[in-house]
Design a protein around this motif. Structure first.
Motif, PDB file in Angstrom:
ATOM      1  N   GLY A   5      -6.506  -8.817  -3.291  1.00 47.06           N
ATOM      2  CA  GLY A   5      -5.150  -8.753  -3.662  1.00 47.06           C
ATOM      3  C   GLY A   5      -4.764  -9.404  -5.020  1.00 47.06           C
ATOM      4  O   GLY A   5      -4.247 -10.089  -5.810  1.00 47.06           O
ATOM      5  N   ARG A  19      -1.650 -14.992  -8.605  1.00 52.39           N
ATOM      6  CA  ARG A  19      -2.287 -14.824  -9.665  1.00 52.39           C
ATOM      7  C   ARG A  19      -0.720 -14.915 -10.870  1.00 52.39           C
ATOM      8  O   ARG A  19      -1.444 -15.388 -12.369  1.00 52.39           O
ATOM      9  CB  ARG A  19      -3.037 -13.933  -9.790  1.00 52.39           C
ATOM     10  CG  ARG A  19      -3.829 -12.758  -9.498  1.00 52.39           C
ATOM     11  CD  ARG A  19      -5.132 -14.372  -9.816  1.00 52.39           C
ATOM     12  NE  ARG A  19      -6.158 -14.727 -11.251  1.00 52.39           N
ATOM     13  CZ  ARG A  19      -6.828 -13.396 -11.054  1.00 52.39           C
ATOM     14  NH1 ARG A  19      -7.496 -13.279 -10.588  1.00 52.39           N
ATOM     15  NH2 ARG A  19      -6.935 -13.320 -12.596  1.00 52.39           N
ATOM     16  N   THR A  36      -4.031  -1.071  -4.726  1.00 54.01           N
ATOM     17  CA  THR A  36      -3.947  -1.075  -3.250  1.00 54.01           C
ATOM     18  C   THR A  36      -3.939   0.623  -2.884  1.00 54.01           C
ATOM     19  O   THR A  36      -5.051  -0.051  -1.347  1.00 54.01           O
ATOM     20  CB  THR A  36      -2.720  -1.206  -3.470  1.00 54.01           C
ATOM     21  OG1 THR A  36      -1.725  -0.053  -3.242  1.00 54.01           O
ATOM     22  CG2 THR A  36      -2.229  -2.249  -3.566  1.00 54.01           C
ATOM     23  N   ARG A  44       0.766  -7.627  -2.943  1.00 52.72           N
ATOM     24  CA  ARG A  44       1.760  -8.166  -3.962  1.00 52.72           C
ATOM     25  C   ARG A  44       1.411  -9.590  -3.835  1.00 52.72           C
ATOM     26  O   ARG A  44       1.621 -10.017  -4.605  1.00 52.72           O
ATOM     27  CB  ARG A  44       2.903  -7.562  -3.004  1.00 52.72           C
ATOM     28  CG  ARG A  44       4.469  -7.857  -3.605  1.00 52.72           C
ATOM     29  CD  ARG A  44       5.164  -7.126  -3.492  1.00 52.72           C
ATOM     30  NE  ARG A  44       5.798  -8.298  -2.536  1.00 52.72           N
ATOM     31  CZ  ARG A  44       6.660  -9.452  -2.204  1.00 52.72           C
ATOM     32  NH1 ARG A  44       7.219  -9.926  -4.194  1.00 52.72           N
ATOM     33  NH2 ARG A  44       6.722 -10.195  -1.521  1.00 52.72           N
ATOM     34  N   LEU A  56      -6.135  -7.958  -8.721  1.00 53.16           N
ATOM     35  CA  LEU A  56      -5.427  -7.045  -9.142  1.00 53.16           C
ATOM     36  C   LEU A  56      -4.963  -7.205 -10.745  1.00 53.16           C
ATOM     37  O   LEU A  56      -4.156  -6.129 -10.612  1.00 53.16           O
ATOM     38  CB  LEU A  56      -4.417  -6.030  -8.309  1.00 53.16           C
ATOM     39  CG  LEU A  56      -4.969  -5.798  -6.605  1.00 53.16           C
ATOM     40  CD1 LEU A  56      -3.911  -5.113  -5.852  1.00 53.16           C
ATOM     41  CD2 LEU A  56      -6.372  -5.073  -6.981  1.00 53.16           C
ATOM     42  N   LEU A  57      -3.896  -8.305 -10.832  1.00 52.55           N
ATOM     43  CA  LEU A  57      -4.025  -8.611 -12.233  1.00 52.55           C
ATOM     44  C   LEU A  57      -4.170  -8.215 -12.957  1.00 52.55           C
ATOM     45  O   LEU A  57      -3.214  -7.213 -14.095  1.00 52.55           O
ATOM     46  CB  LEU A  57      -3.277 -10.338 -11.791  1.00 52.55           C
ATOM     47  CG  LEU A  57      -1.780  -9.658 -13.324  1.00 52.55           C
ATOM     48  CD1 LEU A  57      -0.980  -9.548 -13.273  1.00 52.55           C
ATOM     49  CD2 LEU A  57      -1.899 -11.897 -13.138  1.00 52.55           C
ATOM     50  N   PHE A 111      -0.286  -0.249  -9.310  1.00 48.52           N
ATOM     51  CA  PHE A 111      -0.566  -1.052  -8.192  1.00 48.52           C
ATOM     52  C   PHE A 111      -0.169  -0.301  -7.268  1.00 48.52           C
ATOM     53  O   PHE A 111      -1.222  -0.712  -6.062  1.00 48.52           O
ATOM     54  CB  PHE A 111       0.780  -2.338  -8.093  1.00 48.52           C
ATOM     55  CG  PHE A 111       0.727  -2.758  -7.028  1.00 48.52           C
ATOM     56  CD1 PHE A 111      -0.297  -3.850  -6.821  1.00 48.52           C
ATOM     57  CD2 PHE A 111       1.448  -2.962  -5.532  1.00 48.52           C
ATOM     58  CE1 PHE A 111      -0.170  -5.116  -5.445  1.00 48.52           C
ATOM     59  CE2 PHE A 111       1.599  -3.322  -4.494  1.00 48.52           C
ATOM     60  CZ  PHE A 111       0.678  -4.490  -4.459  1.00 48.52           C
ATOM     61  N   TRP A 168      -0.527 -12.156  -3.013  1.00 46.60           N
ATOM     62  CA  TRP A 168      -1.613 -13.336  -3.553  1.00 46.60           C
ATOM     63  C   TRP A 168      -1.878 -12.398  -4.974  1.00 46.60           C
ATOM     64  O   TRP A 168      -2.315 -12.663  -6.341  1.00 46.60           O
ATOM     65  CB  TRP A 168      -3.707 -11.969  -3.265  1.00 46.60           C
ATOM     66  CG  TRP A 168      -3.707 -12.818  -2.050  1.00 46.60           C
ATOM     67  CD1 TRP A 168      -3.307 -12.467  -0.987  1.00 46.60           C
ATOM     68  CD2 TRP A 168      -3.636 -14.327  -1.741  1.00 46.60           C
ATOM     69  NE1 TRP A 168      -3.284 -12.980   0.061  1.00 46.60           N
ATOM     70  CE2 TRP A 168      -3.905 -14.415  -0.571  1.00 46.60           C
ATOM     71  CE3 TRP A 168      -3.835 -15.157  -2.615  1.00 46.60           C
ATOM     72  CZ2 TRP A 168      -3.900 -15.506   0.250  1.00 46.60           C
ATOM     73  CZ3 TRP A 168      -3.645 -16.197  -2.198  1.00 46.60           C
ATOM     74  CH2 TRP A 168      -4.221 -16.817  -0.993  1.00 46.60           C
ATOM     75  N   THR A 169      -0.952 -10.970  -5.640  1.00 47.66           N
ATOM     76  CA  THR A 169      -1.051 -10.395  -7.186  1.00 47.66           C
ATOM     77  C   THR A 169       0.100 -11.612  -8.417  1.00 47.66           C
ATOM     78  O   THR A 169      -0.493 -12.389  -8.764  1.00 47.66           O
ATOM     79  CB  THR A 169      -0.767  -8.902  -7.409  1.00 47.66           C
ATOM     80  OG1 THR A 169      -1.786  -8.232  -6.608  1.00 47.66           O
ATOM     81  CG2 THR A 169      -0.293  -8.800  -8.812  1.00 47.66           C
TER      82      THR A 169
END
Length: 204
Positions: free
Chosen positions: A135, A176, A159, A170, A138-139, A155, A172-173
């Motif tokens: 995760g 970032r 996922t 979500r 993803l950003l 997103f 861990w995004t």
């Protein structure tokens, strides 16, 4: 990118040479941004399918340091409306700290770092690897060719392809996003409006 040979005694690496091909074959050059996101998702799924080697820095370590700095950072954000998404990001990160993950995120897989190739295993360049949760990767696919109306759709696509738990991804995004906000604050710059908006859009 392949590593044909290496010499551990001299820390010498022989890396595959990659030619930059037609821009239309890069995700950044695809007319359909949704198709580009799926290219990134497939590549991330392959890259994060194996555990990270020992000795890499972990997102959990980064997150601990960020959370310690949140009070200092919030005191330097003048707009209360901007402080809220920063607080929300910090709260989400606290929930996943006990389980930082053990995969191998690329950490900077934006649309220009997935190189066009005739190979089925499309190469990814310029990694900044960590040992942690996918995760955390993803950003870049959310803020490249940014479209606020597509954030949640992207997103969901990421996922889904990676088979990630949505709430962990979500969080861990948002880690970032928090990291990027902290860098802006440290450098004395206003918070980036795109990062703040992504933080708001990914709130529960």
């Amino acid at each position: 990118m392949r590593l044909p040979e290496h010499d551990a005694s001299t820390c010498t690496l022989l890396l595959e040479r990659l030619e930059r091909l037609d821009e239309t074959r890069l995700p950044a050059g695809l007319p359909d941004a949704r198709e580009a996101v799926l290219v990134i998702a497939g590549l991330l799924a392959r890259l994060t399918a194996v555990p990270a080697p020992a000795g890499l820095r972990r997102p959990g370590d980064i997150a601990h340091a960020m959370l310690e700095q949140v009070p200092w950072a919030l005191a330097r954000v003048p707009d209360p409306a901007d402080r809220r998404p920063v607080r929300d990001c910090a709260a989400a990160v606290r929930e996943v700290l006990p389980e930082p993950g053990d995969r191998l995120p690329h950490r900077d897989l934006h649309f220009d770092n997935a190189v066009g190739s005739d190979r089925a295993d499309r190469p990814a360049i310029d990694p900044k690897p960590l040992a942690g949760d996918p995760g955390f990767d993803l950003l870049p696919a959310l803020d490249n060719r940014y479209d606020p109306g597509e954030v949640r759709r992207r997103f969901d696509a990421l996922t889904g392809v990676l088979g990630l738990d949505r709430e962990r991804a979500r969080a861990w995004t948002l880690a970032r996003v928090l990291q990027n906000c902290r860098w802006e604050i440290e450098d004395g710059r206003p918070l980036d409006a795109v990062q703040l908006e992504i933080g708001r859009l990914l709130r529960r």
